[in-house]
Design a protein around this motif. Structure first.
Motif, PDB file in Angstrom:
ATOM      1  N   ALA A   1     -46.660  40.702  -1.995  1.00  0.00           N
ATOM      2  CA  ALA A   1     -47.307  40.344  -0.740  1.00  0.00           C
ATOM      3  C   ALA A   1     -46.331  39.631  -0.082  1.00  0.00           C
ATOM      4  O   ALA A   1     -45.189  39.126  -0.567  1.00  0.00           O
ATOM      5  N   LYS A   2     -46.522  38.965   1.158  1.00  0.00           N
ATOM      6  CA  LYS A   2     -45.451  38.122   1.748  1.00  0.00           C
ATOM      7  C   LYS A   2     -45.547  36.765   1.154  1.00  0.00           C
ATOM      8  O   LYS A   2     -46.545  36.055   0.722  1.00  0.00           O
ATOM      9  N   ALA A   3     -44.409  36.004   1.048  1.00  0.00           N
ATOM     10  CA  ALA A   3     -44.185  34.788   0.212  1.00  0.00           C
ATOM     11  C   ALA A   3     -44.689  33.845   1.260  1.00  0.00           C
ATOM     12  O   ALA A   3     -44.405  33.909   2.448  1.00  0.00           O
ATOM     13  N   GLY A   4     -45.160  32.442   0.687  1.00  0.00           N
ATOM     14  CA  GLY A   4     -45.352  31.467   1.770  1.00  0.00           C
ATOM     15  C   GLY A   4     -45.913  30.286   0.817  1.00  0.00           C
ATOM     16  O   GLY A   4     -46.456  30.661  -0.426  1.00  0.00           O
ATOM     17  N   PRO A   5     -46.014  29.318   1.534  1.00  0.00           N
ATOM     18  CA  PRO A   5     -46.478  28.031   0.544  1.00  0.00           C
ATOM     19  C   PRO A   5     -47.910  27.939   0.535  1.00  0.00           C
ATOM     20  O   PRO A   5     -48.618  28.370   1.531  1.00  0.00           O
ATOM     21  N   ALA A   6     -48.657  27.274  -0.497  1.00  0.00           N
ATOM     22  CA  ALA A   6     -49.877  27.129  -0.388  1.00  0.00           C
ATOM     23  C   ALA A   6     -50.105  25.432  -0.774  1.00  0.00           C
ATOM     24  O   ALA A   6     -50.400  25.094  -1.909  1.00  0.00           O
ATOM     25  N   LEU A   7     -49.731  24.806   0.274  1.00  0.00           N
ATOM     26  CA  LEU A   7     -49.471  23.305   0.141  1.00  0.00           C
ATOM     27  C   LEU A   7     -50.278  22.572   1.347  1.00  0.00           C
ATOM     28  O   LEU A   7     -50.485  21.267   1.137  1.00  0.00           O
ATOM     29  N   THR A   8     -50.394  23.063   2.411  1.00  0.00           N
ATOM     30  CA  THR A   8     -50.979  22.603   3.589  1.00  0.00           C
ATOM     31  C   THR A   8     -52.654  22.395   3.450  1.00  0.00           C
ATOM     32  O   THR A   8     -53.262  23.320   3.190  1.00  0.00           O
ATOM     33  N   GLN A   9     -53.198  21.383   4.113  1.00  0.00           N
ATOM     34  CA  GLN A   9     -54.485  21.346   4.400  1.00  0.00           C
ATOM     35  C   GLN A   9     -55.125  22.441   5.001  1.00  0.00           C
ATOM     36  O   GLN A   9     -56.428  22.911   4.830  1.00  0.00           O
ATOM     37  N   ASP A  10     -54.536  22.949   6.335  1.00  0.00           N
ATOM     38  CA  ASP A  10     -54.994  24.000   6.828  1.00  0.00           C
ATOM     39  C   ASP A  10     -55.199  25.218   6.205  1.00  0.00           C
ATOM     40  O   ASP A  10     -56.358  25.962   6.270  1.00  0.00           O
ATOM     41  N   PHE A  11     -54.196  25.637   5.078  1.00  0.00           N
ATOM     42  CA  PHE A  11     -54.503  26.647   4.293  1.00  0.00           C
ATOM     43  C   PHE A  11     -55.412  26.407   3.062  1.00  0.00           C
ATOM     44  O   PHE A  11     -56.246  27.279   2.739  1.00  0.00           O
ATOM     45  N   LEU A  12     -55.599  25.288   2.684  1.00  0.00           N
ATOM     46  CA  LEU A  12     -56.269  24.911   1.240  1.00  0.00           C
ATOM     47  C   LEU A  12     -57.779  24.840   1.561  1.00  0.00           C
ATOM     48  O   LEU A  12     -58.490  25.164   0.683  1.00  0.00           O
TER      49      LEU A  12
END
Length: 504
Positions: A100-111
């Motif tokens: 899958a595509k890499a990316g951070p799991a760090l921001t409020q919008d995502f979490l």
């Protein structure tokens, strides 16, 4: 006097209990969220402190600190890499059939948004949607944490093959690279919507993703790192069997979160999975113990822990998909087949004898993982598969699934095996160009003190070691100048001794 009752308006609920956004969105199920966080914690306890304690106690005293620290470091480093890029490489939007595509799991919008597996929608022939993508009823943050615990324990299990000789600096470089280039591939391929997931390979909770991969990668790494000292291979007695049992107990009970959290909800599948997990573990432990008694004349406690482990591993690919009587059969198989490969076939294979797999992770995880995957392909029931599998009509061979399901299970095992063998070798060969993979022999003779400047058990006051070669008594001057005999205990007391630990 009569007082008119008046209905007072209820005060607003405090922040955590707000009935509306942002604290409790309409899609959030508090029970599902609570269970997923609890399950994640259970799996975390398997590593910290479960395997940390087990590793620190099952090895020789001189390797207790190093072994425990290898597990601790793997756990911590995995978390940072996981939230930076790893999670979305394993469970994000499709990039390749196996990644899958890499990316951070760090921001409020995502979490704080609803958790989702973007690539898990399954389409039938003609492009018709057969199974929608998986969307649990809790926030993405809960899913990130839960899946991290699985990634971390995979690396901790892998470490079991390398105890007692790997350069700790090489291990520090290895863990993030293996997570990114090996674990994420297996996780996406089988769980995140990759080609094995879409093909219909059944791996309920990690028989392949976690156990087969850690077993093959550990065995491969043990080959490249090299063996322990001959003296350590010949005699590697545990320094504390009681703590070893305690660590194993944490591992066993923690498996309730391991297999109980796999459906991403506290549903009937979770209930069946937790029961089957315990039944298989108990059956395998008893089977392994009986074989030890039959062939060696006495039950081995280390063997019992290994039997417990193989039972837990074997049931994992199908814990929520089989009858409980099937879990008993899987437990018996898990107590027999890995026992045979470890006790009999291992001694007849020059390759297995050459590679120094310290805790026999190949047998307890790779062999048991493949065994569980194949048995799941035979015994998975259509009713339970319908609750968990993305493939309509999925079932085991014994329930009309056809021999193709066994072919899928073996194909999935082959892919995981080859990928881990190649990638693990490549990573270690690259690291070896810059950092020695194995500690030098003079440091291996010392152990923890050479690797960390620390030891597991303080002998007395200033750390002075007691010389066992000295006579049991020694003559010293008394108060009147006359010579007197001092016993070993008296000499220890005069040195501030708190106890003696014998180097195994």
């Amino acid at each position: 006097m009569h007082f008119a009752s008046t209905r007072m308006a209820a005060p607003p609920e405090p922040g955590p209990y707000m009935p509306d956004l942002p604290a409790v969105p309409a899609w959030l199920n508090k029970g599902d969220n609570a269970w997923q966080l609890v399950a994640a914690t259970f799996v975390g306890i398997q590593s910290m402190p479960g395997l940390v304690v087990l590793y620190g106690s099952i090895v020789k005293k001189k390797w207790a600190v190093n072994s425990a620290f290898m597990a601790m470091y793997a756990y911590a480093s995995t978390l940072i890499v996981w939230v930076l890029v790893g999670f979305r490489m394993a469970f994000g939007e499709r990039l390749l059939p196996f990644w899958a595509k890499a990316g951070p799991a760090l921001t409020q919008d995502f979490l704080v948004r609803r958790a989702v597996f973007p690539a898990t929608a399954h389409y039938g022939r003609g492009g018709a949607l057969e199974t929608p993508r998986t969307e649990p009823y809790y926030a993405e943050a809960s899913l990130v944490l839960f899946e991290f615990e699985f990634a971390a324990i995979t690396l901790v299990l892998l470490a079991g093959s390398l105890l007692g000789r790997m350069n700790i600096k090489a291990w520090m470089a290895f863990t993030p690279l293996w997570l990114l280039f090996s674990y994420t591939v297996g996780a996406f391929s089988l769980w995140g919507g990759g080609f094995l997931y879409q093909w219909g390979v059944i791996d309920y909770s990690g028989g392949y993703v976690i156990h087969l991969s850690s077993g093959i990668a550990g065995f491969t790494a043990a080959y490249w790192v090299g063996p322990r000292l001959k003296s350590d291979r010949d005699r590697f007695s545990p320094n504390n069997i009681l703590l070893m049992i305690a660590g194993g107990g944490l591992l066993w009970l923690g498996w309730a979160g391991f297999n109980g959290g796999a459906p991403y909800a506290p549903n009937v599948t979770a209930s069946v999975a937790v029961l089957n997990t315990n039944v298989s573990a108990a059956t395998s432990l008893l089977t392994w113990t009986c074989l030890d008694v039959i062939f060696f004349g006495k039950p081995s406690v280390i063997g019992a822990v290994q039997g417990m482990m193989t039972g837990l591993v074997c049931i994992t690919p199908g814990a929520g998909l089989v009858h409980t009587w099937s879990a008993i059969l899987m437990g018996i198989s898990a107590g027999c087949i890995p026992w045979i490969t470890m006790m009999i076939l291992h001694k007849k294979s020059s390759l297995l004898m050459k590679v120094d797999d310290t805790l026999a992770v190949f047998h307890t995880h790779a062999v048991a993982g493949v065994l569980g995957g194949v048995l799941t392909g035979l015994l998975a029931t259509p009713e339970l598969c319908a609750l968990d599998s993305p493939i309509p009509g999925a079932r085991g061979v014994f329930y009309g699934g056809g021999i193709l399901q066994i072919g899928k299970q073996l194909g999935g095992a082959l892919f995981v095996t080859v990928w881990n063998l190649v990638v693990t070798s490549a990573i270690l060969l690259c690291i070896g160009l810059f950092i020695p993979l194995r500690m030098p022999d003079d440091q291996l003779m010392i152990g923890d003190d050479a690797a960390h400047g620390e030891e597991a058990y303080a002998l007395w006051g200033d750390g002075e070691k007691f010389d066992l070669t000295r006579p049991e008594t020694t003559r010293t001057g008394g108060a009147s100048g006359a010579a007197r005999e001092d016993t070993v205990e008296q000499r220890l007391t005069s040195m501030g001794a708190r106890g003696v630990t014998i180097q195994l």
